[in-house]
Design a protein around this motif. Structure first.
Motif, short mmCIF file in Angstrom:
data_model
loop_
_atom_site.label_atom_id
_atom_site.label_comp_id
_atom_site.label_asym_id
_atom_site.label_seq_id
_atom_site.Cartn_x
_atom_site.Cartn_y
_atom_site.Cartn_z
N LYS A 109 0.84 -1.20 0.00
CA LYS A 109 0.00 0.00 0.00
C LYS A 109 0.87 1.26 0.00
O LYS A 109 2.05 1.22 0.36
CB LYS A 109 -0.91 0.03 1.24
N HIS A 110 0.27 2.37 -0.38
CA HIS A 110 0.99 3.65 -0.30
C HIS A 110 1.15 4.05 1.16
O HIS A 110 0.29 3.76 1.99
CB HIS A 110 0.21 4.73 -1.06
N LEU A 111 2.25 4.71 1.45
CA LEU A 111 2.49 5.17 2.82
C LEU A 111 1.57 6.35 3.14
O LEU A 111 1.39 7.25 2.31
CB LEU A 111 3.95 5.61 2.98
N GLN A 112 1.01 6.34 4.33
CA GLN A 112 0.15 7.44 4.77
C GLN A 112 0.89 8.29 5.79
O GLN A 112 0.47 8.43 6.94
CB GLN A 112 -1.17 6.90 5.33
N VAL A 113 2.01 8.81 5.37
CA VAL A 113 2.85 9.66 6.21
C VAL A 113 3.34 10.80 5.34
O VAL A 113 3.57 10.62 4.14
CB VAL A 113 4.02 8.85 6.82
N ILE A 114 3.47 11.98 5.93
CA ILE A 114 3.94 13.15 5.19
C ILE A 114 5.47 13.21 5.28
O ILE A 114 6.01 13.26 6.39
CB ILE A 114 3.35 14.46 5.76
N PRO A 115 6.18 13.19 4.15
CA PRO A 115 7.63 13.32 4.22
C PRO A 115 8.04 14.66 4.84
O PRO A 115 7.33 15.65 4.72
CB PRO A 115 8.06 13.25 2.74
N ASP A 116 9.20 14.66 5.49
CA ASP A 116 9.75 15.90 6.02
C ASP A 116 10.42 16.70 4.91
O ASP A 116 10.39 17.94 4.92
CB ASP A 116 10.80 15.59 7.09
N LEU A 117 11.04 16.00 3.98
CA LEU A 117 11.78 16.65 2.89
C LEU A 117 11.49 15.90 1.59
O LEU A 117 11.45 14.66 1.58
CB LEU A 117 13.28 16.63 3.20
N VAL A 118 11.30 16.66 0.53
CA VAL A 118 11.06 16.07 -0.80
C VAL A 118 12.00 16.73 -1.79
O VAL A 118 12.25 17.94 -1.73
CB VAL A 118 9.59 16.29 -1.23
N VAL A 119 12.52 15.92 -2.72
CA VAL A 119 13.31 16.43 -3.85
C VAL A 119 12.61 15.99 -5.13
O VAL A 119 12.29 14.81 -5.29
CB VAL A 119 14.75 15.87 -3.84
N GLU A 120 12.38 16.94 -6.02
CA GLU A 120 11.86 16.62 -7.34
C GLU A 120 12.90 17.01 -8.38
O GLU A 120 13.56 18.04 -8.26
CB GLU A 120 10.54 17.36 -7.63
N ILE A 121 13.05 16.16 -9.39
CA ILE A 121 13.97 16.40 -10.50
C ILE A 121 13.12 16.76 -11.72
O ILE A 121 12.29 15.95 -12.16
CB ILE A 121 14.85 15.17 -10.77
N TRP A 147 13.09 20.61 -2.26
CA TRP A 147 14.23 20.85 -3.13
C TRP A 147 13.82 20.53 -4.57
O TRP A 147 13.17 19.51 -4.82
CB TRP A 147 15.40 19.93 -2.76
N VAL A 148 14.21 21.38 -5.51
CA VAL A 148 13.94 21.14 -6.93
C VAL A 148 15.24 21.24 -7.71
O VAL A 148 15.91 22.28 -7.69
CB VAL A 148 12.90 22.13 -7.49
N PHE A 149 15.59 20.13 -8.37
CA PHE A 149 16.80 20.09 -9.19
C PHE A 149 16.40 20.19 -10.66
O PHE A 149 15.56 19.44 -11.12
CB PHE A 149 17.57 18.79 -8.95
N ASP A 150 17.01 21.11 -11.37
CA ASP A 150 16.76 21.29 -12.80
C ASP A 150 18.01 20.90 -13.58
O ASP A 150 19.01 21.62 -13.56
CB ASP A 150 16.40 22.75 -13.09
N PRO A 151 17.99 19.75 -14.26
CA PRO A 151 19.16 19.30 -15.01
C PRO A 151 19.56 20.26 -16.12
O PRO A 151 20.72 20.28 -16.54
CB PRO A 151 18.72 17.95 -15.60
N ALA A 152 18.60 21.06 -16.62
CA ALA A 152 18.89 21.94 -17.75
C ALA A 152 19.86 23.05 -17.37
O ALA A 152 20.54 23.60 -18.23
CB ALA A 152 17.59 22.55 -18.27
N GLY A 153 19.96 23.39 -16.08
CA GLY A 153 20.84 24.48 -15.64
C GLY A 153 22.32 24.13 -15.69
O GLY A 153 23.07 24.74 -16.43
N PRO A 154 22.77 23.18 -14.87
CA PRO A 154 21.94 22.62 -13.81
C PRO A 154 21.75 23.63 -12.68
O PRO A 154 22.54 24.55 -12.52
CB PRO A 154 22.75 21.42 -13.33
N SER A 155 20.66 23.44 -11.92
CA SER A 155 20.41 24.31 -10.79
C SER A 155 19.64 23.55 -9.72
O SER A 155 18.99 22.53 -10.02
CB SER A 155 19.63 25.56 -11.20
N MET A 156 19.73 24.04 -8.50
CA MET A 156 18.98 23.49 -7.38
C MET A 156 18.42 24.65 -6.57
O MET A 156 19.14 25.62 -6.29
CB MET A 156 19.87 22.62 -6.49
N ARG A 157 17.13 24.56 -6.24
CA ARG A 157 16.50 25.56 -5.38
C ARG A 157 15.94 24.84 -4.16
O ARG A 157 15.42 23.72 -4.28
CB ARG A 157 15.39 26.29 -6.12
#
Length: 197
Positions: A109-121, A147-157
Motif C-alpha cells: 500500500k501507499h504510505l500514509q505519512v507526510i515526508p519531512d523533505l522532498v526532492v523533485e527532479i 528541493w527542486v533540481f533542474d538538469p537543464a541548468g543545472p540548478s537546485m532551489r
C-alpha cells in the motif's frame, strides 16, 4: 511543451486510485500520481534523470543513516498525502518522529505519512506540475523542505516551510552548493549530481 501524457477527466479518491494502480500490469513503465482527485500519468523520464535521482538518494541516505534520522525513499514509493492526493516524489525523507506518529505501513500500500523533505527532479513532462501544483500541495500538507533540481541548468532551489508557505532559503546555478535547514550539516553540490565531463 507537454505537461503530462494523460490527465483523467473523472476524479477519484486516494483509496480508489490505489485500487486502480493495483490492477495495472507489472510491465507498465509509467508513473501515476493523484493530484486534486485527478490521475496524472507520466511516461518514464529520459536519460540522465535516473542517474541524478540515484546520486541524490545516495547522498541523502548516507547522511541520514549515519545519524539514524529516519528513512529515505526513491521515486517508486507512493505517499498518500490526503484523500485526493497520492504522489511519488523522486526523493523523500521521513524522520523517525513522523514515521512513528503515522499509520503503520501496510505491505503493498501507499504510505500514509507526510515526508519531512522532498526532492523533485524536473523533466519536460513534469516541470509545471513540480513547480506549481506539487509545490503548493507539499506546502499545504506540511512537507518541511522542498528541493527542486533542474538538469537543464543545472540548478537546485531549496524552500523551507514557514507559517504554511514556502520561503526560498538557498539556490545554486551552474556550480555551487545548497544546504538544508531541516537537516543541519547536510548539503549537496551540483557537481556531486552532475560531475564535470
Amino acid at each position: 511543451m507537454i505537461n503530462s501524457a494523460f490527465v483523467s477527466v473523472e476524479t477519484f479518491t486516494s483509496e480508489e486510485f490505489e485500487r486502480l494502480m493495483a490492477e495495472l500490469p507489472p510491465s507498465d513503465p509509467n508513473t501515476y500520481e493523484l493530484i486534486r482527485g485527478r490521475i496524472l500519468m507520466t511516461p518514464p523520464p529520459g536519460w540522465p534523470h535516473g542517474l541524478y535521482e540515484s546520486r541524490v538518494v545516495t547522498a541523502l541516505t548516507a547522511f541520514v543513516q549515519t545519524r539514524n534520522l529516519g528513512l529515505v525513499f526513491g521515486s517508486s514509493q507512493g505517499f498518500r498525502l490526503t484523500e485526493e492526493d497520492t504522489v511519488a516524489p523522486d526523493v523523500a525523507f521521513v524522520s523517525h518522529e513522523r514515521w512513528v506518529a503515522g499509520p503503520p505501513p501496510v505491505m503493498g500500500k501507499h504510505l500514509q505519512v507526510i515526508p519531512d523533505l522532498v526532492v523533485e527532479i524536473l523533466s519536460p513532462t513534469t516541470i509545471k506540475r513540480d513547480l506549481e501544483e506539487k509545490k503548493d500541495l507539499y506546502a499545504r500538507c506540511g512537507v518541511k523542505e522542498y528541493w527542486v533540481f533542474d538538469p537543464a541548468g543545472p540548478s537546485m532551489r531549496v524552500w523551507a516551510l514557514e507559517e504554511g508557505e514556502y520561503v526560498e532559503i538557498g539556490s545554486a546555478h551552474g556550480t555551487g552548493r545548497v544546504e538544508s535547514r531541516l537537516l543541519p550539516g547536510f548539503s549537496l553540490a551540483l557537481e556531486e549530481i552532475v560531475p564535470a565531463a
